[in-house]
Design a protein around this motif. Structure first.
Motif, PDB file in Angstrom:
ATOM      1  N   ARG A 222       0.851  -1.185   0.000  1.00  0.00           N
ATOM      2  CA  ARG A 222       0.000   0.000   0.000  1.00  0.00           C
ATOM      3  C   ARG A 222       0.892   1.243   0.000  1.00  0.00           C
ATOM      4  N   TYR A 223       0.539   2.208  -0.854  1.00  0.00           N
ATOM      5  CA  TYR A 223       1.320   3.440  -0.974  1.00  0.00           C
ATOM      6  C   TYR A 223       0.369   4.635  -0.857  1.00  0.00           C
ATOM      7  N   THR A 224       0.779   5.634  -0.070  1.00  0.00           N
ATOM      8  CA  THR A 224      -0.049   6.809   0.164  1.00  0.00           C
ATOM      9  C   THR A 224       0.671   8.057  -0.306  1.00  0.00           C
ATOM     10  N   CYS A 225      -0.032   8.858  -1.100  1.00  0.00           N
ATOM     11  CA  CYS A 225       0.447  10.184  -1.505  1.00  0.00           C
ATOM     12  C   CYS A 225      -0.214  11.202  -0.579  1.00  0.00           C
ATOM     13  N   SER A 226       0.592  11.994   0.107  1.00  0.00           N
ATOM     14  CA  SER A 226       0.088  12.997   1.050  1.00  0.00           C
ATOM     15  C   SER A 226       0.515  14.382   0.580  1.00  0.00           C
ATOM     16  N   ALA A 227      -0.469  15.258   0.353  1.00  0.00           N
ATOM     17  CA  ALA A 227      -0.200  16.622  -0.114  1.00  0.00           C
ATOM     18  C   ALA A 227      -0.677  17.612   0.942  1.00  0.00           C
ATOM     19  N   SER A 228       0.148  18.606   1.271  1.00  0.00           N
ATOM     20  CA  SER A 228      -0.220  19.562   2.311  1.00  0.00           C
ATOM     21  C   SER A 228       0.312  20.952   1.979  1.00  0.00           C
ATOM     22  N   ASN A 229      -0.439  21.948   2.425  1.00  0.00           N
ATOM     23  CA  ASN A 229       0.012  23.348   2.418  1.00  0.00           C
ATOM     24  C   ASN A 229      -0.648  24.026   3.611  1.00  0.00           C
ATOM     25  N   PRO A 230      -0.416  25.304   3.855  1.00  0.00           N
ATOM     26  CA  PRO A 230      -0.987  25.934   5.056  1.00  0.00           C
ATOM     27  C   PRO A 230      -2.502  25.877   5.143  1.00  0.00           C
ATOM     28  N   LEU A 231      -3.200  25.582   4.037  1.00  0.00           N
ATOM     29  CA  LEU A 231      -4.662  25.557   4.058  1.00  0.00           C
ATOM     30  C   LEU A 231      -5.246  24.174   4.311  1.00  0.00           C
ATOM     31  N   GLY A 232      -4.416  23.138   4.355  1.00  0.00           N
ATOM     32  CA  GLY A 232      -4.969  21.812   4.617  1.00  0.00           C
ATOM     33  C   GLY A 232      -4.105  20.689   4.090  1.00  0.00           C
ATOM     34  N   ARG A 233      -4.687  19.496   4.122  1.00  0.00           N
ATOM     35  CA  ARG A 233      -3.978  18.284   3.706  1.00  0.00           C
ATOM     36  C   ARG A 233      -4.963  17.340   3.027  1.00  0.00           C
ATOM     37  N   GLU A 234      -4.494  16.635   2.010  1.00  0.00           N
ATOM     38  CA  GLU A 234      -5.285  15.585   1.375  1.00  0.00           C
ATOM     39  C   GLU A 234      -4.382  14.395   1.097  1.00  0.00           C
ATOM     40  N   GLN A 235      -4.964  13.188   1.255  1.00  0.00           N
ATOM     41  CA  GLN A 235      -4.215  11.959   1.021  1.00  0.00           C
ATOM     42  C   GLN A 235      -4.983  11.039   0.094  1.00  0.00           C
ATOM     43  N   ALA A 236      -4.238  10.293  -0.684  1.00  0.00           N
ATOM     44  CA  ALA A 236      -4.823   9.251  -1.521  1.00  0.00           C
ATOM     45  C   ALA A 236      -3.927   8.037  -1.425  1.00  0.00           C
ATOM     46  N   THR A 237      -4.541   6.874  -1.300  1.00  0.00           N
ATOM     47  CA  THR A 237      -3.801   5.628  -1.113  1.00  0.00           C
ATOM     48  C   THR A 237      -4.132   4.655  -2.225  1.00  0.00           C
ATOM     49  N   LEU A 238      -3.103   4.013  -2.741  1.00  0.00           N
ATOM     50  CA  LEU A 238      -3.339   2.949  -3.716  1.00  0.00           C
ATOM     51  C   LEU A 238      -2.772   1.647  -3.186  1.00  0.00           C
ATOM     52  N   TYR A 239      -3.449   0.576  -3.544  1.00  0.00           N
ATOM     53  CA  TYR A 239      -3.014  -0.764  -3.155  1.00  0.00           C
ATOM     54  C   TYR A 239      -2.944  -1.617  -4.415  1.00  0.00           C
ATOM     55  N   VAL A 240      -1.759  -2.138  -4.645  1.00  0.00           N
ATOM     56  CA  VAL A 240      -1.544  -2.964  -5.826  1.00  0.00           C
ATOM     57  C   VAL A 240      -1.799  -4.418  -5.433  1.00  0.00           C
ATOM     58  N   VAL A 241      -2.871  -4.983  -5.962  1.00  0.00           N
ATOM     59  CA  VAL A 241      -3.252  -6.355  -5.628  1.00  0.00           C
ATOM     60  C   VAL A 241      -2.287  -7.325  -6.298  1.00  0.00           C
ATOM     61  N   PRO A 242      -1.694  -8.248  -5.532  1.00  0.00           N
ATOM     62  CA  PRO A 242      -0.787  -9.221  -6.154  1.00  0.00           C
ATOM     63  C   PRO A 242      -1.532 -10.071  -7.168  1.00  0.00           C
ATOM     64  N   PRO A 243      -0.895 -10.364  -8.292  1.00  0.00           N
ATOM     65  CA  PRO A 243      -1.555 -11.226  -9.280  1.00  0.00           C
ATOM     66  C   PRO A 243      -1.665 -12.650  -8.748  1.00  0.00           C
ATOM     67  N   PRO A 244      -2.661 -13.408  -9.214  1.00  0.00           N
ATOM     68  CA  PRO A 244      -2.800 -14.803  -8.783  1.00  0.00           C
ATOM     69  C   PRO A 244      -1.630 -15.639  -9.314  1.00  0.00           C
TER      70      PRO A 244
END
Length: 265
Positions: A194-216
């Motif tokens: 799982r990898y999370t991108c976190s963006a922030s500045n003085p007005l706030g913060r937003e995060q988005a996370t992606l999860y790469v499902v292992p192939p069968p």
């Protein structure tokens, strides 16, 4: 003329750019032309123009005028202040006001220094994606918007990851929305993590996370068909609220190459 050197606004809210003038020979019986422009020289764009005639209740901007702009002040009272409704990031820039007093002695006044408008906005993650191939490896890309330009970090489940330096996108023109975009990448992305991108500045913060499902597991040697797909799940976090997107980003690996099929943000 009197103006304010700098005005700050929040994206989506109205803002007023103050401008007043004084003229000893101006009277209620004078006809006035008011003009506001964004930028200077050849790149300047007229954003507002109106004519105030004697006896008229208001300054007439004409039918072609963008209704986001209107005079907050009354020109007959020497107030040319401009109101911008729903300020947008691309409204940022330097504004100049001008007035022409039409009468026996035609005179004009123009502000030479201008008013710098800074429109600020909290971070917003525009997209989070994965690209690459099995032989060369995968990387995650996080595209972010905000003003001031957000700081971007990559997070693993338990540690801070080393992403690439934030890369600002060069704007094509003054006030271009691209001026407030930045892109960060993370190499060495592996299925099952799982990898999370976190963006922030003085007005706030937003995060988005992606999860790469292992192939069968790979099919038996005698089984025919394409290689199994690599699935990426994307989750957006706004503060304490987490939303699993209705349209999950899905990328397919065909022959070792990663191809993005769909991603609804």
């Amino acid at each position: 003329m009197s103006v304010q050197a700098e005005v700050r606004a929040i994206e989506g809210y109205p803002v007023v750019l103050p401008c007043t003038f004084s003229h000893p020979q101006h009277s209620q019986h004078s006809s006035l032309q008011v003009l506001w422009r964004l930028g200077h020289g050849h790149d300047a764009a007229v954003v507002y123009r109106c004519t105030s005639r004697p006896g008229a209740p208001a300054c007439d901007p004409g039918p072609q005028q963008d209704r986001r702009y209107r005079l907050e002040g009354n020109p007959t009272e020497h107030d040319l202040s401009l109101r911008i409704s729903g300020a947008a990031l691309q409204d940022s820039g330097r504004y100049y006001c001008r007035v022409e007093v039409q009468g026996r002695d035609h005179v004009s006044f123009e502000d030479k220094m201008g008013t710098r408008l800074r429109v600020e906005a909290p971070p917003r993650i525009l997209s989070l994606s994965v690209e690459g191939s099995a032989p060369s490896g995968y990387r995650a890309l996080c595209r972010v918007q905000g003003s001031p330009l957000p700081d971007v970090q990559w997070l693993g489940p338990d540690e801070l990851l080393e992403g690439s330096p934030v890369v600002p996108v060069v704007p094509l023109a003054q006030g271009s929305r691209a001026h407030f975009h930045t892109v960060s990448q993370l190499g060495g992305v592996e299925p099952g993590r799982r990898y999370t991108c976190s963006a922030s500045n003085p007005l706030g913060r937003e995060q988005a996370t992606l999860y790469v499902v292992p192939p069968p597991p790979p099919p038996p040697p005698h089984a025919a068909g394409a290689s199994p797909p690599l699935i990426v799940l994307v989750v957006v976090s706004l503060g304490a609220k987490v939303v699993l997107l209705g349209g999950i980003g899905v990328w397919m690996v065909q022959g070792g190459a990663l191809q993005r099929v769909s991603c609804r943000w």
